[in-house]
Design a protein around this motif. Structure first.
Motif, mmCIF file in Angstrom:
data_model
loop_
_atom_site.group_PDB
_atom_site.id
_atom_site.type_symbol
_atom_site.label_atom_id
_atom_site.label_comp_id
_atom_site.label_asym_id
_atom_site.label_seq_id
_atom_site.Cartn_x
_atom_site.Cartn_y
_atom_site.Cartn_z
ATOM 1 N N ALA A 293 -1.895 5.187 5.125
ATOM 2 C CA ALA A 293 -0.721 4.398 4.743
ATOM 3 C C ALA A 293 0.177 4.200 5.961
ATOM 4 C CB ALA A 293 0.048 5.097 3.629
ATOM 5 N N VAL B 98 -4.901 6.308 -2.469
ATOM 6 C CA VAL B 98 -4.217 5.142 -1.914
ATOM 7 C C VAL B 98 -4.132 4.112 -3.031
ATOM 8 C CG1 VAL B 98 -4.412 3.238 -0.290
ATOM 9 C CG2 VAL B 98 -4.962 5.553 0.451
ATOM 10 N N ALA B 99 -2.953 3.534 -3.208
ATOM 11 C CA ALA B 99 -2.759 2.519 -4.245
ATOM 12 C C ALA B 99 -2.396 1.190 -3.602
ATOM 13 C CB ALA B 99 -1.661 2.956 -5.207
ATOM 14 N N HIS B 100 -3.210 0.175 -3.887
ATOM 15 C CA HIS B 100 -2.938 -1.176 -3.395
ATOM 16 C C HIS B 100 -2.157 -1.989 -4.423
ATOM 17 C CE1 HIS B 100 -5.498 -0.546 0.115
ATOM 18 N NE2 HIS B 100 -6.353 0.052 -0.697
ATOM 19 N N SER B 101 -2.099 -1.484 -5.648
ATOM 20 C CA SER B 101 -1.295 -2.081 -6.710
ATOM 21 C C SER B 101 -1.085 -0.992 -7.753
ATOM 22 C CB SER B 101 -2.003 -3.291 -7.335
ATOM 23 O OG SER B 101 -3.102 -2.870 -8.126
ATOM 24 N N ASP C 64 -4.852 -0.479 -8.841
ATOM 25 C CA ASP C 64 -5.947 -0.474 -7.868
ATOM 26 C C ASP C 64 -5.783 0.727 -6.947
ATOM 27 O OD1 ASP C 64 -7.921 -0.960 -6.022
ATOM 28 O OD2 ASP C 64 -6.991 -2.770 -5.174
ATOM 29 N N ILE C 65 -6.511 1.816 -7.239
ATOM 30 C CA ILE C 65 -6.377 3.033 -6.446
ATOM 31 C C ILE C 65 -7.738 3.468 -5.895
ATOM 32 C CG2 ILE C 65 -4.393 3.775 -7.835
ATOM 33 C CD1 ILE C 65 -6.230 5.952 -9.040
ATOM 34 N N MET D 61 0.849 -1.203 0.000
ATOM 35 C CA MET D 61 0.000 0.000 0.000
ATOM 36 C C MET D 61 0.880 1.247 0.000
ATOM 37 S SD MET D 61 -2.709 1.148 2.921
ATOM 38 C CE MET D 61 -3.557 2.724 2.913
ATOM 39 N N THR E 50 0.846 5.745 -1.155
ATOM 40 C CA THR E 50 0.022 6.905 -1.479
ATOM 41 C C THR E 50 0.583 7.537 -2.740
ATOM 42 O OG1 THR E 50 -0.198 7.287 0.904
ATOM 43 C CG2 THR E 50 -1.069 8.976 -0.553
ATOM 44 N N TYR F 225 5.338 0.943 -8.410
ATOM 45 C CA TYR F 225 5.315 -0.523 -8.391
ATOM 46 C C TYR F 225 6.243 -1.122 -9.439
ATOM 47 C CZ TYR F 225 1.635 -0.880 -4.889
ATOM 48 O OH TYR F 225 0.947 -0.844 -3.702
#
Length: 304
Positions: free
Chosen positions: A52, A16-19, A22-23, A1, A3, A299
């Motif tokens: 985060a 927030v970005a989980h990948s 995926d935001i 996770m 930002t 990422y």
């Protein structure tokens, strides 16, 4: 996770970005353009809002050039960060890893990871906005040029001085980079307006020119015919040099599917590789491209 941020001269957008794709949006705040401490505090507040964890990275898309060797940012519309080693300075202040990318590069990354370029090896993202820009993605990663310059196909004296579709002599115009006849002088919205004025002695906005072209207006049709021809040559050269599988087009002029299709039709006969499918296509991401691009940068570079 992590930002991620899309920062312009007036607004900071965050998510927030989980990948890489995926935001979840955190909204936006005004950009403190003249006070670095206030700038950093605004970012810190958005990080806290997103939840985060301590030490989690942040990724930033910004309208400027970042030298990958020095991390120094050149950002004309945000004086408090112009000339700073932005990533290291923010990292020291916020106690988090920070990665910063140019907005055109982040646009290209977003399209490569989640838009029209998804599934292709080499993606060249083209911006036809106020001016001309671009970014090069290979195997999902950004190609960072020396000094932070890569994908800048808008600069070099390359615009032809005579056209064929409508025989016309085109006077080279001065570019903001200091040269004459750069693609940027005719390729973006302001360039299209200058071209129309040069041909017809008439001042119209780029939106009005494109709209009138769609309505069959003779003068605007002539302008757009010349515009398409003038952009096709440098774009074809770029294709032959880089070998992109796909070229998503964003920016204000990229919102016209008819214009993007006209460019594709003009470029494909000029390139060495023969395709039976569109090469130049409209971008698919319009709202959150900067945020997705920033997340994709972090990422893909392993800064998580």
């Amino acid at each position: 996770m992590i930002t991620c941020f899309d920062i312009g001269g007036t607004t900071i957008k965050a998510a927030v970005a989980h990948s890489a794709t995926d935001i979840v949006s955190l909204g936006r705040v005004a950009t403190p353009a003249h006070d670095f401490d206030a700038f950093a505090d605004a970012i810190a507040a958005l990080i806290a809002q997103g939840g985060a964890p301590a030490g989690a990275a942040i990724a930033i898309s910004i309208a400027g050039v970042v030298d990958p060797a020095t991390n120094v940012a050149t950002v004309a519309n945000i004086p408090c960060i112009n000339g700073r080693a932005l990533g290291p300075d923010l990292s020291a202040k916020l106690s988090r890893p920070v990665i910063v990318g140019n907005d055109a590069d982040c646009f290209a990354l977003a399209e490569a990871h989640a838009g029209a370029g998804k599934g292709f090896n080499v993606v060249f993202g083209v911006i036809l906005g106020t001016g001309v820009g671009g970014g090069i993605i290979a195997d999902g990663r950004l190609i960072r040029g020396a000094g932070g310059f890569s994908g800048e196909w808008g600069h070099a004296t390359i615009v032809q001085t005579e056209t064929q579709a409508w025989p016309h002599k085109i006077a080279h115009m001065a570019c903001g980079c200091g040269q004459l006849g750069c693609t940027d002088t005719i390729g973006g919205a302001r360039g299209l307006e200058r071209l129309h004025a040069q041909i017809h002695g008439q001042t119209l906005s780029s939106l009005d020119i494109v709209f009138a072209w769609g309505q069959g207006d003779t003068q605007s049709t002539r302008t757009m015919t010349l515009y398409t021809e003038l952009l096709a040559a440098p774009l074809a050269l770029l294709v032959n040099v880089l070998g992109p599988d796909i070229i998503p087009v964003g920016g204000g002029l990229g919102n016209s599917p008819e214009l993007v299709a006209a460019l594709d039709a003009a470029v494909r006969p000029r390139i060495l590789r023969k395709l039976d499918r569109p090469l130049i296509v409209p971008a698919q991401l319009t709202v959150d491209a900067g945020l997705i691009g920033a997340a994709s940068l972090a990422y893909s570079e392993g800064v998580v």
